[in-house]
Scaffold this motif. Structure first.
Motif, mmCIF file in Angstrom:
data_model
loop_
_atom_site.group_PDB
_atom_site.id
_atom_site.type_symbol
_atom_site.label_atom_id
_atom_site.label_comp_id
_atom_site.label_asym_id
_atom_site.label_seq_id
_atom_site.Cartn_x
_atom_site.Cartn_y
_atom_site.Cartn_z
ATOM 1 N N LEU B 145 -21.467 99.519 -11.837
ATOM 2 C CA LEU B 145 -21.947 99.695 -13.212
ATOM 3 C C LEU B 145 -20.986 100.532 -14.040
ATOM 4 C CD1 LEU B 145 -25.741 99.996 -12.491
ATOM 5 C CD2 LEU B 145 -24.658 98.316 -13.985
ATOM 6 N N THR B 146 -20.321 101.497 -13.401
ATOM 7 C CA THR B 146 -19.325 102.286 -14.130
ATOM 8 C C THR B 146 -18.169 101.389 -14.572
ATOM 9 O OG1 THR B 146 -19.889 104.243 -12.846
ATOM 10 C CG2 THR B 146 -17.784 104.287 -13.983
ATOM 11 N N LEU B 147 -17.769 100.502 -13.661
ATOM 12 C CA LEU B 147 -16.699 99.566 -13.996
ATOM 13 C C LEU B 147 -17.115 98.671 -15.165
ATOM 14 C CD1 LEU B 147 -13.913 98.497 -13.150
ATOM 15 C CD2 LEU B 147 -15.084 96.855 -11.665
ATOM 16 N N ALA B 148 -18.314 98.138 -15.098
ATOM 17 C CA ALA B 148 -18.802 97.251 -16.165
ATOM 18 C C ALA B 148 -18.867 98.009 -17.490
ATOM 19 C CB ALA B 148 -20.178 96.704 -15.797
ATOM 20 N N ARG B 149 -19.296 99.264 -17.428
ATOM 21 C CA ARG B 149 -19.423 100.038 -18.652
ATOM 22 C C ARG B 149 -18.051 100.346 -19.247
ATOM 23 N NH1 ARG B 149 -19.264 104.958 -19.735
ATOM 24 N NH2 ARG B 149 -19.507 105.793 -17.632
ATOM 25 N N THR B 150 -17.099 100.673 -18.374
ATOM 26 C CA THR B 150 -15.749 100.980 -18.857
ATOM 27 C C THR B 150 -15.142 99.756 -19.551
ATOM 28 O OG1 THR B 150 -15.535 102.460 -16.976
ATOM 29 C CG2 THR B 150 -13.517 101.889 -18.137
ATOM 30 N N ARG B 151 -15.361 98.592 -18.948
ATOM 31 C CA ARG B 151 -14.861 97.358 -19.564
ATOM 32 C C ARG B 151 -15.535 97.124 -20.910
ATOM 33 N NH1 ARG B 151 -15.070 93.673 -14.307
ATOM 34 N NH2 ARG B 151 -13.034 94.194 -13.430
ATOM 35 N N ALA B 152 -16.841 97.333 -20.941
ATOM 36 C CA ALA B 152 -17.572 97.132 -22.192
ATOM 37 C C ALA B 152 -17.051 98.088 -23.256
ATOM 38 C CB ALA B 152 -19.071 97.356 -21.968
ATOM 39 N N HIS B 153 -16.776 99.315 -22.838
ATOM 40 C CA HIS B 153 -16.287 100.309 -23.784
ATOM 41 C C HIS B 153 -14.957 99.866 -24.417
ATOM 42 C CE1 HIS B 153 -16.099 104.305 -25.525
ATOM 43 N NE2 HIS B 153 -14.814 104.354 -25.179
ATOM 44 N N SER B 154 -14.050 99.358 -23.584
ATOM 45 C CA SER B 154 -12.766 98.884 -24.106
ATOM 46 C C SER B 154 -12.976 97.756 -25.106
ATOM 47 C CB SER B 154 -11.884 98.365 -22.964
ATOM 48 O OG SER B 154 -11.744 99.356 -21.995
ATOM 49 N N THR B 155 -13.858 96.818 -24.753
ATOM 50 C CA THR B 155 -14.136 95.691 -25.650
ATOM 51 C C THR B 155 -14.666 96.195 -26.986
ATOM 52 O OG1 THR B 155 -14.744 94.398 -23.711
ATOM 53 C CG2 THR B 155 -15.406 93.518 -25.856
ATOM 54 N N VAL B 156 -15.620 97.131 -26.919
ATOM 55 C CA VAL B 156 -16.223 97.643 -28.149
ATOM 56 C C VAL B 156 -15.169 98.336 -28.998
ATOM 57 C CG1 VAL B 156 -17.923 99.240 -29.104
ATOM 58 C CG2 VAL B 156 -18.486 97.906 -27.072
ATOM 59 N N LEU B 157 -14.354 99.183 -28.360
ATOM 60 C CA LEU B 157 -13.303 99.916 -29.082
ATOM 61 C C LEU B 157 -12.389 98.961 -29.838
ATOM 62 C CD1 LEU B 157 -11.758 102.849 -27.011
ATOM 63 C CD2 LEU B 157 -12.856 102.915 -29.251
ATOM 64 N N GLN B 158 -12.037 97.870 -29.136
ATOM 65 C CA GLN B 158 -11.133 96.882 -29.709
ATOM 66 C C GLN B 158 -11.787 96.155 -30.894
ATOM 67 O OE1 GLN B 158 -9.585 94.591 -26.502
ATOM 68 N NE2 GLN B 158 -8.634 93.054 -27.836
ATOM 69 N N GLU B 159 -13.029 95.724 -30.682
ATOM 70 C CA GLU B 159 -13.703 94.930 -31.710
ATOM 71 C C GLU B 159 -14.046 95.767 -32.941
ATOM 72 O OE1 GLU B 159 -14.230 91.720 -31.735
ATOM 73 O OE2 GLU B 159 -13.444 91.336 -29.713
ATOM 74 N N LEU B 160 -14.227 97.078 -32.738
ATOM 75 C CA LEU B 160 -14.570 97.916 -33.890
ATOM 76 C C LEU B 160 -13.378 98.079 -34.837
ATOM 77 C CD1 LEU B 160 -16.862 100.769 -32.491
ATOM 78 C CD2 LEU B 160 -17.501 98.722 -33.739
ATOM 79 N N ARG B 161 -12.195 97.655 -34.395
ATOM 80 C CA ARG B 161 -11.018 97.693 -35.279
ATOM 81 C C ARG B 161 -10.701 96.305 -35.819
ATOM 82 N NH1 ARG B 161 -8.343 99.739 -30.694
ATOM 83 N NH2 ARG B 161 -8.861 101.929 -30.332
ATOM 84 N N SER B 162 -11.550 95.316 -35.479
ATOM 85 C CA SER B 162 -11.205 93.921 -35.789
ATOM 86 C C SER B 162 -11.474 93.558 -37.245
ATOM 87 C CB SER B 162 -12.002 92.985 -34.884
ATOM 88 O OG SER B 162 -13.375 93.041 -35.247
ATOM 89 N N ALA B 163 -10.793 92.496 -37.674
ATOM 90 C CA ALA B 163 -11.007 91.953 -39.019
ATOM 91 C C ALA B 163 -12.445 91.448 -39.157
ATOM 92 C CB ALA B 163 -10.029 90.802 -39.265
ATOM 93 N N ARG B 164 -13.014 90.989 -38.037
ATOM 94 C CA ARG B 164 -14.379 90.459 -38.064
ATOM 95 C C ARG B 164 -15.368 91.526 -38.527
ATOM 96 N NH1 ARG B 164 -17.195 87.028 -33.095
ATOM 97 N NH2 ARG B 164 -18.984 86.303 -34.328
ATOM 98 N N LEU B 165 -15.173 92.748 -38.035
ATOM 99 C CA LEU B 165 -16.082 93.815 -38.434
ATOM 100 C C LEU B 165 -15.890 94.166 -39.907
ATOM 101 C CD1 LEU B 165 -18.283 95.780 -37.660
ATOM 102 C CD2 LEU B 165 -16.525 97.431 -37.031
ATOM 103 N N HIS B 166 -14.629 94.161 -40.358
ATOM 104 C CA HIS B 166 -14.388 94.458 -41.774
ATOM 105 C C HIS B 166 -15.044 93.419 -42.668
ATOM 106 C CE1 HIS B 166 -10.964 97.098 -40.323
ATOM 107 N NE2 HIS B 166 -11.784 97.883 -41.003
ATOM 108 N N ALA B 167 -14.977 92.167 -42.231
ATOM 109 C CA ALA B 167 -15.592 91.095 -43.021
ATOM 110 C C ALA B 167 -17.107 91.292 -43.083
ATOM 111 C CB ALA B 167 -15.253 89.735 -42.410
#
Lengths: 362, 362
Positions: B145-167
């Motif tokens: 679960l720690t591994l899954a959470r760490t992966r999720a965290h990276s994904t979230v960090l990345q997507e929060l900088r995405s053009a999709r979120l700005h749109a």
């Protein structure tokens, strides 16, 4: 068939000794008739046994339970050491005879649980449907229980030829018409038997009240897998086996008390449908608890696969869930029951209801 | 704090557009205020995350759910393709933000279950007390679960900088005061919004009635481990995973419908304590079902010991038992609820009850 219910008329004039002698004569007679049949039945099935004992064995078990119960409940009117010895011998035979059918029932329960948990019927898919460990766990349980049953069968066969059984049969022969009663037995039935029957009900009631009935009556409130009843501090409760055993013990004890109360009512040919039901619920409790232990033990078999162990873990939890469901069923029924035999045990019976024979149950 | 409840007075004269614009302006404003906070919060915790999202993320999730719910329930008064696209983008952000806290909660639930099941406290001994597999299973679950959470965290960090979120943020900016409403929105609120809110309640009611509520309302009647709900025949249900998923799916769907009904009530600032409770019960259902899947998946890890697998089997069953307990809780509450918003959704409100702000819940 082997019952000799008292009529209201007879009960009104009878002494305690009359009533007990009549009942013991009937039950000891049943014992002596059933014994050769039971011995024949056990000998006739070297390999296979039914979950329900064959009729001779079943009749023998019924008689053994009733004689033992009466010697306990109405122990004050019997010669003490004789009654004590007789109960010890009857308990020995009871445990002996119950062994093999017990394994057969446990096998049916556990293999049925695996089949049900791994079933793929669209209407009843189990949470282990198609799991690779299910057939392996089933085969393991089947192998271990068949072995246990075979061993039990050999033991029973051997003991049924023992001098100990012959001595017990002699005791039962003596009981037919000649129970060794004390002076107290010459008193009126209602004055002598009623307080002793009431004591059996009090013991039942006290024992039940000590159980966590409130928790048991709340669905999912027992939290059966996680929060076993408080274990006596002295035992330490370092491991789950002793914690589970300590958790189940008072319920097993309760079942004995329910049976004693049932048999006490039968003496005056009273119906005891409520107690029959409680007995059945507690039988389910006992069998599920025993099955859970078997699943846990099987999971400790060396060199099994993780998939097998996983399935056994689910089966163990499933059986503990059955334990909790049985406690719930008991907790729901109990408060409706009178905590004493008032209104049940009236010697002589006020109305003619006493005529109906006791229901023919185990 | 970010609520803008309608007063009874305002509601009585308002058009549907007035009411929806006001609510959307409030929620979109909350979204825009919470977004930078949430981005900062996610960035600030590279390793550790709480089970309850930090306040910025929580506010953002609340706003996202409400805007999405309103665009669905009152979809008929919005420009169709715009509403549809907005909902898709909101759902994307919702799933993204919920991912990491979801793993944190699941970890707390599963490790808590292992600790509870293997606890040796005399007052709460578990059925796995002292079992050798318990610490191993705990470590395995924690690692996965720690591994899954760490992966999720990276994904979230990345997507929060995405053009999709700005749109999406641009879309929310547009919503503040300028929701693209259709002509229909100029009708009186009670005439336009009420039938749409009623439709949300009807959908909830129909969906609930299709569930085995009778079985769910009977303690231990769901037979949760053995008799999963009927699986659509077309799916075959060859394995337990798909059977369990099919069994849980209608309950997950129901939770969405409960949330939509809640948000529809909030538009007219109505209390919805009953629906809040049902939502909480179904959240428990969902989390237990997800945790059960995680336990089953962990048990398939290669090279684990049988003892570890056994403990995971018990944990899996334990979580399915929680699923059943949640269904029972739902089945007990549901029949008390009105199957329609009558008496709840009165526009304008008959009494002054409409003044109370909606409770601040997720």
């Amino acid at each position: 068939m082997t019952e000799a219910p008292m009529t209201a008329q007879a009960a009104s004039t009878a002494t305690a000794g009359d009533i007990l002698s009549r009942q013991l004569t009937a039950q000891a007679g049943a014992f002596l008739r059933a014994l050769p049949l039971a011995v024949g039945e056990v000998g006739a099935r070297p390999g296979s046994a039914a979950a329900v004992p064959a009729s001779g064995t079943a009749d023998l078990l019924r008689a053994v339970r009733r004689v033992g119960g009466l010697l306990h409940t109405f122990g004050a009117v019997f010669e003490q050491s004789w009654a004590q010895e007789s109960r010890t011998e009857l308990r020995w035979l009871l445990n002996l005879l119950a062994l093999e059918p017990g394994y057969v029932r446990r096998s049916a329960r556990l293999l049925g649980a695996v089949d049900s948990l791994s079933g793929t019927d669209p209407e009843g898919t189990g949470m282990l449907a198609g799991h690779a460990g299910a057939p392996k766990a089933r085969a393991l349980l089947d192998r271990q229980l068949t072995l246990a049953r075979t061993r039990a069968h050999s033991t029973v066969l051997q003991e049924l030829r023992s001098a100990r059984l012959h001595a017990l049969a002699d005791r039962m022969t003596l009981l037919v018409g000649e129970a060794p009663l004390l002076e107290a037995a010459s008193g009126r039935a209602s004055a002598v038997l009623r307080p002793q029957a009431a004591a059996a009900f009090t013991a039942l009631s006290v024992s039940a009240q000590q159980l966590p009935l409130h928790r048991a009556a709340t669905p999912y409130g027992g939290d059966g897998l996680r929060r076993l009843g408080a274990v006596p501090a002295a035992r330490g409760a370092a491991d789950a086996d002793s914690a589970l055993a300590a958790d189940d013990a008072p319920w097993s004890r309760l079942r004995i008390l329910v049976k004693r109360a049932r048999y006490a009512l039968e003496v005056c040919a009273r119906p005891s449908a409520e107690l029959d039901e409680l007995d059945a619920v507690l039988a389910r409790h006992q069998e599920a608890a025993d099955a859970a232990v078997t699943a846990a033990t099987a999971a400790r078999t060396p060199r099994i696969t993780p998939a097998t162990a996983y399935v056994l873990g689910v089966v163990h939890a499933d059986q503990r869930l059955e334990v909790e469901a049985a406690r719930y069923a008991f907790g729901r029924r109990w408060p409706e029951l009178p905590p004493s035999p008032d209104g049940w045990l009236e010697l002589p019976p006020a109305e003619g209801r006493g005529h109906s024979p006791a229901p023919r149950t185990a």
